[in-house]
Enzyme design. Structure first.
Site, PDB file in Angstrom:
ATOM      1  N   GLU A 221       0.832  -1.204   0.000  1.00  0.00           N
ATOM      2  CA  GLU A 221       0.000   0.000   0.000  1.00  0.00           C
ATOM      3  C   GLU A 221       0.869   1.257   0.000  1.00  0.00           C
ATOM      4  O   GLU A 221       0.553   2.239  -0.658  1.00  0.00           O
ATOM      5  CB  GLU A 221      -0.905   0.022   1.226  1.00  0.00           C
ATOM      6  CG  GLU A 221      -1.967  -1.045   1.243  1.00  0.00           C
ATOM      7  CD  GLU A 221      -2.780  -1.016   2.511  1.00  0.00           C
ATOM      8  OE1 GLU A 221      -3.985  -0.699   2.416  1.00  0.00           O
ATOM      9  OE2 GLU A 221      -2.219  -1.291   3.596  1.00  0.00           O
TER      10      GLU A 221
ATOM     11  N   LYS B 276     -11.411   2.819   1.643  1.00  0.00           N
ATOM     12  CA  LYS B 276     -10.515   2.213   0.659  1.00  0.00           C
ATOM     13  C   LYS B 276     -11.355   1.230  -0.140  1.00  0.00           C
ATOM     14  O   LYS B 276     -11.971   0.329   0.435  1.00  0.00           O
ATOM     15  CB  LYS B 276      -9.400   1.426   1.342  1.00  0.00           C
ATOM     16  CG  LYS B 276      -8.431   2.208   2.174  1.00  0.00           C
ATOM     17  CD  LYS B 276      -7.419   1.227   2.757  1.00  0.00           C
ATOM     18  CE  LYS B 276      -6.387   1.884   3.613  1.00  0.00           C
ATOM     19  NZ  LYS B 276      -5.364   0.918   4.067  1.00  0.00           N
TER      20      LYS B 276
END
Length: 119
Positions: free
Chosen positions: A21, A99
């Site tokens: 990420e 997200k």
């Protein structure tokens, strides 16, 4: 209390607990509710009597795109801190950060957090 609402603000950032990420990044969707007394603005029709949501968007964008955090909880807290510092008229904030594609195996629309903060 009156509200200014920004919905579905999308930013590309590098926040997350996983190394992927932080390297690859992803889209973060941010929704804001800003509690502000809008009575004067509703009568005067003057921008200086409200909170300029374009400037709010820019402040959020700066945190989301130029900073790096492990937790989206911290990103949300930093955004709240900045908005309280920059816009004295804001009395309280509700912020949601989602997200859509975190590195979690499964089927879902999104994952996220919500914070409520006040002065």
């Amino acid at each position: 209390m009156d509200k200014i609402v920004l919905n579905g603000c999308r930013f590309y950032g590098y926040h997350g607990a996983f190394e992927e990420e932080q390297k690859l990044g992803q889209i973060f969707v941010i929704d804001l509710e800003l509690m502000v007394d809008l009575q004067k603005a509703s009568q005067t029709d003057k921008l200086e009597d409200t909170v300029h949501y374009g400037l709010v968007f820019e402040a959020v964008q700066k945190q989301a795109e130029q900073k790096k955090y492990i937790l989206i909880e911290r990103l949300a807290g930093a955004i709240c801190d900045d908005l309280f510092d920059e816009f004295p008229a804001i009395q309280a904030i509700t912020i949601r950060i989602s997200k859509e594609n975190p590195p979690i195996n499964g089927h879902y629309q999104s994952v996220g957090i919500e914070l409520e903060r006040s002065r």
